[in-house]
Write a protein that holds these residues in place. Sequence first.
Motif, PDB file in Angstrom:
ATOM      1  N   GLU A  30      -5.301  12.900   0.606  1.00  0.00           N
ATOM      2  CA  GLU A  30      -4.251  13.286   0.047  1.00  0.00           C
ATOM      3  C   GLU A  30      -3.630  14.360   1.677  1.00  0.00           C
ATOM      4  OE1 GLU A  30      -0.746  13.226  -2.851  1.00  0.00           O
ATOM      5  OE2 GLU A  30      -2.155  15.059  -3.253  1.00  0.00           O
ATOM      6  N   GLY A  31      -3.816  14.403   2.593  1.00  0.00           N
ATOM      7  CA  GLY A  31      -4.258  15.754   3.178  1.00  0.00           C
ATOM      8  C   GLY A  31      -2.560  16.088   3.989  1.00  0.00           C
ATOM      9  N   GLY A  91      -8.690  10.842   6.017  1.00  0.00           N
ATOM     10  CA  GLY A  91      -8.127   9.548   5.677  1.00  0.00           C
ATOM     11  C   GLY A  91      -7.422   8.397   5.993  1.00  0.00           C
ATOM     12  N   GLU A  92      -7.256   8.137   7.778  1.00  0.00           N
ATOM     13  CA  GLU A  92      -7.731   7.255   8.252  1.00  0.00           C
ATOM     14  C   GLU A  92      -8.595   6.005   7.619  1.00  0.00           C
ATOM     15  OE1 GLU A  92      -8.331   3.926  11.350  1.00  0.00           O
ATOM     16  OE2 GLU A  92      -9.165   5.286  10.899  1.00  0.00           O
ATOM     17  N   GLU A  93      -8.907   4.856   8.002  1.00  0.00           N
ATOM     18  CA  GLU A  93      -9.959   4.208   7.306  1.00  0.00           C
ATOM     19  C   GLU A  93     -11.125   4.646   7.696  1.00  0.00           C
ATOM     20  OE1 GLU A  93      -7.804   0.963   6.135  1.00  0.00           O
ATOM     21  OE2 GLU A  93      -7.604  -0.125   7.465  1.00  0.00           O
ATOM     22  N   THR A 151      -1.683   3.213  -4.909  1.00  0.00           N
ATOM     23  CA  THR A 151      -1.518   1.324  -4.837  1.00  0.00           C
ATOM     24  C   THR A 151      -2.596   0.695  -6.935  1.00  0.00           C
ATOM     25  OG1 THR A 151      -1.411   1.974  -2.815  1.00  0.00           O
ATOM     26  CG2 THR A 151      -1.932  -0.221  -3.373  1.00  0.00           C
ATOM     27  N   GLY A 187      -3.680   5.910  13.322  1.00  0.00           N
ATOM     28  CA  GLY A 187      -2.245   6.482  12.949  1.00  0.00           C
ATOM     29  C   GLY A 187      -1.896   7.460  13.108  1.00  0.00           C
ATOM     30  N   LEU A 188      -2.496   8.368  13.559  1.00  0.00           N
ATOM     31  CA  LEU A 188      -2.340  10.156  13.776  1.00  0.00           C
ATOM     32  C   LEU A 188      -1.766  10.222  14.890  1.00  0.00           C
ATOM     33  CD1 LEU A 188      -4.750  12.736  12.591  1.00  0.00           C
ATOM     34  CD2 LEU A 188      -3.627  13.570  15.067  1.00  0.00           C
ATOM     35  N   GLY A 231       0.665  -1.105   0.448  1.00  0.00           N
ATOM     36  CA  GLY A 231      -0.247   0.336  -0.285  1.00  0.00           C
ATOM     37  C   GLY A 231       1.110   1.352   0.334  1.00  0.00           C
ATOM     38  N   ARG A 232       0.784   2.049  -1.006  1.00  0.00           N
ATOM     39  CA  ARG A 232       1.387   3.580  -0.968  1.00  0.00           C
ATOM     40  C   ARG A 232       0.935   4.708  -0.170  1.00  0.00           C
ATOM     41  NH1 ARG A 232       4.943   0.114  -2.492  1.00  0.00           N
ATOM     42  NH2 ARG A 232       5.259   0.211  -5.586  1.00  0.00           N
ATOM     43  N   GLY A 233      -0.341   4.281   0.810  1.00  0.00           N
ATOM     44  CA  GLY A 233      -1.178   4.897   1.045  1.00  0.00           C
ATOM     45  C   GLY A 233      -0.493   5.342   2.621  1.00  0.00           C
ATOM     46  N   ASN A 251      -9.022   5.746  -1.887  1.00  0.00           N
ATOM     47  CA  ASN A 251      -8.484   7.005  -0.930  1.00  0.00           C
ATOM     48  C   ASN A 251      -7.747   7.830  -1.428  1.00  0.00           C
ATOM     49  OD1 ASN A 251      -7.900   8.298   1.750  1.00  0.00           O
ATOM     50  ND2 ASN A 251      -7.033   6.805   2.416  1.00  0.00           N
ATOM     51  N   ILE A 267      -9.705  -0.651   0.922  1.00  0.00           N
ATOM     52  CA  ILE A 267      -9.819   0.698   0.926  1.00  0.00           C
ATOM     53  C   ILE A 267      -7.765   0.757   0.487  1.00  0.00           C
ATOM     54  CG2 ILE A 267      -8.998   3.271   1.940  1.00  0.00           C
ATOM     55  CD1 ILE A 267     -11.708   2.517   3.929  1.00  0.00           C
ATOM     56  N   ASN A 268      -7.956   1.133  -0.632  1.00  0.00           N
ATOM     57  CA  ASN A 268      -6.548   1.172  -1.601  1.00  0.00           C
ATOM     58  C   ASN A 268      -6.152   2.675  -1.784  1.00  0.00           C
ATOM     59  OD1 ASN A 268      -6.918  -1.772  -2.534  1.00  0.00           O
ATOM     60  ND2 ASN A 268      -4.967  -0.965  -0.950  1.00  0.00           N
ATOM     61  N   ASN A 269      -4.747   3.117  -1.571  1.00  0.00           N
ATOM     62  CA  ASN A 269      -4.714   4.756  -2.046  1.00  0.00           C
ATOM     63  C   ASN A 269      -4.357   5.059  -3.334  1.00  0.00           C
ATOM     64  OD1 ASN A 269      -1.828   5.943  -2.972  1.00  0.00           O
ATOM     65  ND2 ASN A 269      -2.408   6.809  -1.565  1.00  0.00           N
ATOM     66  N   LYS A 277      -4.176  -7.853   1.432  1.00  0.00           N
ATOM     67  CA  LYS A 277      -5.598  -7.262   1.936  1.00  0.00           C
ATOM     68  C   LYS A 277      -6.431  -7.699   0.571  1.00  0.00           C
ATOM     69  CE  LYS A 277      -5.360  -2.592   2.674  1.00  0.00           C
ATOM     70  NZ  LYS A 277      -5.603  -1.019   2.387  1.00  0.00           N
TER      71      LYS A 277
END
Lengths: 582, 163
Positions: A182-183, A270-272, A310, A487-488, A151-153, A179, A305-307, A162
């Motif tokens: 991109e914040g 941005g978090e899933e 990705t 994650g934040l 995943g590139r996110g 997703n 959910i993918n970026n 996944k």
Amino acid sequence: MREIVIGMGSCGLAAGGQKVYQRFEELLGSGDHGASLKKTGCIGMCHAEVLVEVREEGTESVFYGNVTPEKADAIFESHVKNGKIAAEFVFDAAASGAQQKRIVLRNSGVIDPDNLDEYLARQGYKALEKALTSMTREEVVATVADAGLRGRGGAGFPTGTKWKFAAGYRDEHKYIICNADEGDPGAFMDRSVLESDPHSVLEGMAIAAYAIGADAGYIYVRAEYPEAIKHLKHAIAEATARGFLGDDIFGKGFKFNIRLKEGAGAFVCGEETALIASIEGKRGMPRVRPPFPVESGLWGHPTCINNVETLANVAWIILNGAAAFKALGTEGSKGTKVFALAGKIKNGGLVEVPMGMTLNDVIYKIGGGTTLGGPFKAVQMGGPSGGCIPASLGETPVDYEQITATGAIMGSGGMVVMDETTCMVDVARFFLSFTQNESCGKCTFCRIGTKRMLEILQRICEGKGKEEDIGLLRELGEQIKSSSLCGLGQSAPNPVLTTLRYFMDEYTAHIHDKKCPAKSCLALVEFAIDAGKCIGCGLCLSSCAVGAITGEKKKPHAIDAGKCVRCGKCMTVCNVNAIEKR
Amino acid sequence: MIQESGQPAPAAFEKMLWQYRGEPGMIIPLLQAAQESYGYVPPAAIERIASVTGTPEAEICGVITFYKQFRLKPLGKHVIRLCKGTACHVVGAETVGQVIEDELKVVPDETTEDGIFTYMVVACLGCCSLAPAMMIDEQTYGRLTPQTIRKLLRQYRRDAQKM
Ligand SMILES: Cc1cc2nc3c(=O)[nH]c(=O)nc-3n(C[C@H](O)[C@H](O)[C@H](O)COP(=O)(O)O)c2cc1C
């Protein structure tokens, strides 16, 4: 037949791409010149926008950089009309291009994003056709897994795994979400892909949907990206009209439709799990996982959910095979990574490099080094969740595990280069003020802990730091990391902890010597006037609120350091750059 | 475009309300439509959305205040969005902000007294290679210096006053 191609992604437009386009339109309209005009997305060399490419069959393309309507006249007269390259405006794209490998950006800056036929002419939707007509769902999943795509996110979770999970749950509805939130401040990879090659993302989503058995897709895109939204809407309509999306794709009875959801401005979305709450129309607050979205996501249905990046890799992998993808990269990180190179770098822009390239190579060979020509001091990767990697670790390769080992993260691809004029304490403060602001407020440590850390950093930057502040920052940082849900919060202290690790001397200078080595923290510098440059215009004198500046008209002025409150206003009004920081 | 609450709702917003058939997840798109139509989310729009969707007003307000996009106050004629992303920060966005604040005598999220400018700070506009950058309405301006900002703002103000 010559073709004039103008880069009109957001950077191109911001630099005046529309005016250049109009000028060429007028010039072409003046007669039959045997040339055509076309728009394209991001060419990648944002620092030289507006970029104009002149293509001609059988010859190499010529790029012109920093084009203005006036230069357009000259280029038109010489190159388009008379076939003579306007050498003085040529921009050498070869140097940085040779080091790159374009998979995600294969069509960016090449095709007109609003023209489906141009995408089709470059094997567009061929991968979807191949998957639907000659591969089982399991084979698609296996190919992506075998390719080693991660995943590139940001988190780098293996995409094949996944998809396999998502495929394993049975339900009447399943969803695939792209997703595109991109914040990250300082990152614009996803935006560029959406603006320059929207169909590659739609195709990736359709293949993912087939693989996991989803019947509907959502693209969650930031409302701050109006250009991307425009191109996506157009692309979805075009793909639907031509049957690449819809109820019976390629006559295989496969149904898949995509809807666009505009975000409303919240980084945490941005978090899933927060993103899902936001699509459901609620406050975008993350929730506890498990259950993971692949089991219970949007409206309780399995959701993958993918970026953006990705998904943009997927069609290429299906067409070229897992082996071709695996051939690029390192042991644990395969393929390429797109980076948004920015900050104190000469050739800022969008680059795509094979995994495993060293940071030094990205910065010096592709980015052309720092703006001022000196060495770089640090490079920030991963935005507010990442950290600052010092120049001494410049030989670190671009690889998930090795970047993580430095304390930073690969992240989504922001790479902000800093030189000796950047204060690392200030950078830490900057990121913390961002995360503190964006914390959704659910977890106590993330909500209040970041606030306390920010206050400490603020007082250090103001020269009021105390000995024990360093220990406090470390302690709070560890606590926030370990007691936040998403994650934040788990990553918010990273920018502070990495700067403490690598740039302790700067913290010490602020706290003990009350000095900012980068001369960036205003409270810790001294303002002075360079008598050689000052023309005695009096602008600074009248702007100074405390009367610290004296001098006669037309004679060099001077600043009384005792009276100066270091607001920096004089510096912003001076037209001849005579005010210095010492 | 800006209207006071209490006046009849503009067509686009009203149409979206009429088309609402109880689909889930429509609160945010409806609020976006209201803001698009009025320039902000007036109390009347909140009441309308609440009654049509059957969602408590308190919940709608919860959504409004969570997202930065929604505004409860009308906007000025021109909206300035100053980028304070990382790339802009390291090349002096702080100074740019200072100049705007001095020139317009506002702080972020305020509208100037003459109603011409609303000044906002945003996390990233995504044109990092043009840093420091800002947007005025839909137009992006890059590589700003104190001089160019003052010139720009004065130009916008003169043009606005002429109309
Ligand atoms: C605070 C926070 C912000 C995030 N922002 C983004 C984002 O803007 N874009 C993105 O693709 N992933 C973002 N992620 C990661 C997503 O939660 C998720 O892991 C990702 O979209 C999965 O896609 P991938 O496996 O293709 O990378 C964010 C995570 C957190 C915790």
